[in-house]
Design an enzyme around this catalytic site. Structure first.
Site, PDB file in Angstrom:
ATOM      1  N   PRO A 150      -5.113   0.512  18.595  1.00  0.00           N
ATOM      2  CA  PRO A 150      -4.515   0.167  17.155  1.00  0.00           C
ATOM      3  C   PRO A 150      -4.721   1.000  15.903  1.00  0.00           C
ATOM      4  O   PRO A 150      -4.610   0.769  14.994  1.00  0.00           O
ATOM      5  CB  PRO A 150      -5.595  -1.018  16.872  1.00  0.00           C
ATOM      6  CG  PRO A 150      -6.575  -0.835  17.897  1.00  0.00           C
ATOM      7  CD  PRO A 150      -6.049   0.127  19.103  1.00  0.00           C
ATOM      8  N   LYS A 171       0.224   0.171  15.044  1.00  0.00           N
ATOM      9  CA  LYS A 171       1.436   0.200  15.651  1.00  0.00           C
ATOM     10  C   LYS A 171       1.941  -0.948  16.595  1.00  0.00           C
ATOM     11  O   LYS A 171       3.213  -1.245  16.792  1.00  0.00           O
ATOM     12  CB  LYS A 171       2.073   1.584  16.243  1.00  0.00           C
ATOM     13  CG  LYS A 171       2.100   2.545  15.344  1.00  0.00           C
ATOM     14  CD  LYS A 171       3.227   2.547  14.400  1.00  0.00           C
ATOM     15  CE  LYS A 171       3.211   3.441  13.252  1.00  0.00           C
ATOM     16  NZ  LYS A 171       3.224   2.732  11.819  1.00  0.00           N
ATOM     17  N   HIS A 192       0.857  -1.054   0.082  1.00  0.00           N
ATOM     18  CA  HIS A 192      -0.010   0.092   0.054  1.00  0.00           C
ATOM     19  C   HIS A 192       0.887   1.145   0.025  1.00  0.00           C
ATOM     20  O   HIS A 192       1.764   1.275   1.115  1.00  0.00           O
ATOM     21  CB  HIS A 192      -1.008   0.133   1.198  1.00  0.00           C
ATOM     22  CG  HIS A 192      -2.249  -0.815   1.219  1.00  0.00           C
ATOM     23  ND1 HIS A 192      -3.243  -0.712   1.694  1.00  0.00           N
ATOM     24  CD2 HIS A 192      -2.243  -2.083   0.305  1.00  0.00           C
ATOM     25  CE1 HIS A 192      -4.101  -1.533   1.355  1.00  0.00           C
ATOM     26  NE2 HIS A 192      -3.553  -2.293   0.576  1.00  0.00           N
ATOM     27  N   TYR A 206       3.396   6.739  10.160  1.00  0.00           N
ATOM     28  CA  TYR A 206       2.585   5.620   9.446  1.00  0.00           C
ATOM     29  C   TYR A 206       3.451   4.544   9.078  1.00  0.00           C
ATOM     30  O   TYR A 206       3.317   3.427   9.329  1.00  0.00           O
ATOM     31  CB  TYR A 206       1.404   5.959   8.615  1.00  0.00           C
ATOM     32  CG  TYR A 206       0.463   5.099   8.596  1.00  0.00           C
ATOM     33  CD1 TYR A 206      -0.734   4.767   9.406  1.00  0.00           C
ATOM     34  CD2 TYR A 206       0.277   4.086   7.661  1.00  0.00           C
ATOM     35  CE1 TYR A 206      -1.600   3.694   9.395  1.00  0.00           C
ATOM     36  CE2 TYR A 206      -0.504   3.081   7.580  1.00  0.00           C
ATOM     37  CZ  TYR A 206      -1.714   2.823   8.270  1.00  0.00           C
ATOM     38  OH  TYR A 206      -2.535   1.971   8.252  1.00  0.00           O
ATOM     39  N   TYR A 237      -9.593   5.324   7.190  1.00  0.00           N
ATOM     40  CA  TYR A 237      -9.656   5.549   8.749  1.00  0.00           C
ATOM     41  C   TYR A 237     -10.816   6.712   8.864  1.00  0.00           C
ATOM     42  O   TYR A 237     -10.363   7.859   8.294  1.00  0.00           O
ATOM     43  CB  TYR A 237      -8.829   6.123   9.307  1.00  0.00           C
ATOM     44  CG  TYR A 237      -7.499   5.169   9.383  1.00  0.00           C
ATOM     45  CD1 TYR A 237      -7.143   4.262  10.597  1.00  0.00           C
ATOM     46  CD2 TYR A 237      -6.396   4.784   8.439  1.00  0.00           C
ATOM     47  CE1 TYR A 237      -6.333   3.643  10.834  1.00  0.00           C
ATOM     48  CE2 TYR A 237      -5.452   3.773   8.806  1.00  0.00           C
ATOM     49  CZ  TYR A 237      -5.359   3.252   9.779  1.00  0.00           C
ATOM     50  OH  TYR A 237      -4.566   2.249  10.001  1.00  0.00           O
TER      51      TYR A 237
END
Ligand code: RFL
Ligand code: PHB
Length: 393
Positions: free
Chosen positions: A296, A300, A76, A388, A204
């Site tokens: 979550p 991580k 991704h 990220y 998200y």
């Protein structure tokens, strides 16, 4: 009956941290035993993480266990943050030259167990009454029971990889241990369904009804989450209620094309931030969830377990190969410096995207402003991307 044996490293916990450390040690000829409280099937039934940083992929390569990950993992290059119908595209590769890989923790753990069995290394399952002794001396040892047999394992070092509810951390004297904790007033209800993912990147979503996440495990396997109150239980959520909640929380464009189906797994995970200091006591070294927990939201937990394994493996290698123990002595300090930055990011992502019961109108306005700033500002997007995809080790 008691059996007695000696290994160089005794690893408590056969989750991803313990197995990865064991496999890496095997590549340099250091023998390690893994003690696991549950069965292999039980460990593999836990659906957890899905997003791997490049650093973890590299560790899997070094361990010789990345073949299937390379074949089946999905690369991704970006993710989507949404609020209401507004979408913010975060292209990772524009800001930092690293993608992430979507590959389930279950599959990664299966690959590690298969490799461990292939090498013939010992794993004791169903262990109970695990105790660690003489950890501040030169000859520490671990005792446990497994299937009616008492075991004593003498070793050079003990790796405490036994997760948040494990026993290792408790062996650091309470007077010398400091624990930092934040419990969030909500959890994530997650389902797995044999349906095509709604989008080719993760979404998200912040919405008036609370947070939602659209993730995946494959072309026909989706993983979705919705924020629920900490007091709710899975039985309160049938599949229809879940799909309706998810639809209400994601942008219309995705709600309209979402393919639903029966859930094949459904569970609630509470959200918590937690750090134990120090992460080392004498010959005991904590790794992963045994030492720290993150909510979550930033994906991580597993990745931070992996950075601990990186530091500990490199330090043990320097000790055994070069007879230099400096990195081992500094393990806690080195690992904690990265852990706290990851705690910060996970807490920030969680605060940005969830609805908190105590949130005032002012707090909501600040959250909206933070999201607008992120939508408009390249530096803010770069900061999210850098964290990220994973801070360097
Ligand atoms: P684990 O996986 O908890 O493994 C510890 C193992 O130790 C065993 N054990 C014992 N063994 C012997 N003696 C004892 N006394 C023992 N006590 C316990 C346990 O049975 C277990 O097998 O810890 P480890 O290895 O440090 O790995 C950590 C990760 O599992 C965890 O951080 C992640 O799953 C967190 N997480 C995520 N992390 C990510 O990096 N990316 C993600 O996308 C992500 N998504 C998630 C997540 C965690 C979730 N839940 C359910 C908490 C999504 C969810 C929903
Ligand atoms: C998952 O696919 O389970 C997942 C993905 C991203 C997260 C958390 C969980 O932040």
């Amino acid at each position: 009956m008691t059996t007695q044996r000696r290994v160089q490293v005794a690893i408590i916990g056969g989750g991803p941290s313990g197995l990865l450390l064991g496999q890496l040690l095997h590549t340099i000829g250091v023998d390690a035993i893994v003690l696991e409280r549950k069965t292999r099937d039980y460990v593999l039934s836990r659906i957890r993480a899905g997003v791997l940083e490049q650093g973890l992929v590299t560790l899997m390569e070094e361990a010789g266990t990345a073949d299937r990950l390379h074949r089946e993992g999905i690369t991704h290059d970006g993710t989507v943050i949404s609020y209401g119908n507004t979408q913010i595209a975060i292209p990772f590769t524009k800001h930092v030259a690293k993608p992430v890989t979507v590959y389930g923790q279950t599959e990664l753990t299966r690959d590690l167990y298969d490799a461990r069995e292939h090498t013939g290394a010992t794993t004791l399952f169903n262990v109970t009454n695990v105790t660690l002794s003489d950890i501040t001396d030169d000859s520490p040892y671990v005792e446990c029971e497994a299937n009616g047999v008492r075991h004593r394992i003498d070793c050079d070092f003990i790796a405490g990889c036994d997760g948040f509810h494990g026993v290792s951390r408790q062996h650091i004297p309470a007077a010398c241990r400091q624990e930092f904790e934040k419990v969030y007033p909500f959890g994530w209800l997650g389902i797995l369904s044999e349906t095509p993912p709604v989008h080719d990147e993760l979404i998200y979503a912040n919405s008036d009804d609370g947070f939602a996440l659209c993730s995946m495990r494959g072309a026909h396997l989706s993983r979705y989450y919705v924020q629920v109150a900490a007091t709710e239980s899975v039985d309160q959520w049938d599949d229809n209620a879940f799909w309706s909640a998810l639809r209400r929380r994601i942008p219309e464009q995705f709600a309209d094309t979402l393919v639903t189906g029966p859930s094949i797994e459904k569970s609630i995970a509470p959200l918590r931030s937690f750090v134990c200091e120090p992460m080392q006591w004498g010959k005991l070294f904590l790794c992963g969830d045994a030492a720290h927990i993150v909510p979550p939201t930033g994906a991580k937990g597993l990745n931070t377990a992996a950075s601990d394994v990186r530091y500990l493996f490199d330090a043990l290698k320097t000790h055994y190969v070069n007879r230099d123990s400096e990195a081992l002595r500094n393990y806690s300090q080195t690992a904690l410096a990265r852990v706290w930055k990851v705690e910060r990011f996970s807490h920030w992502m969680t605060s940005l995207l969830h609805r908190f019961p105590e949130q005032t109108d002012f707090d909501l306005k600040i959250q909206q402003a933070e999201l607008s700033f992120l939508a408009e500002n390249q530096s803010a997007q770069a900061s999210l991307a850098i964290n990220y995809v994973g801070l360097p080790y």
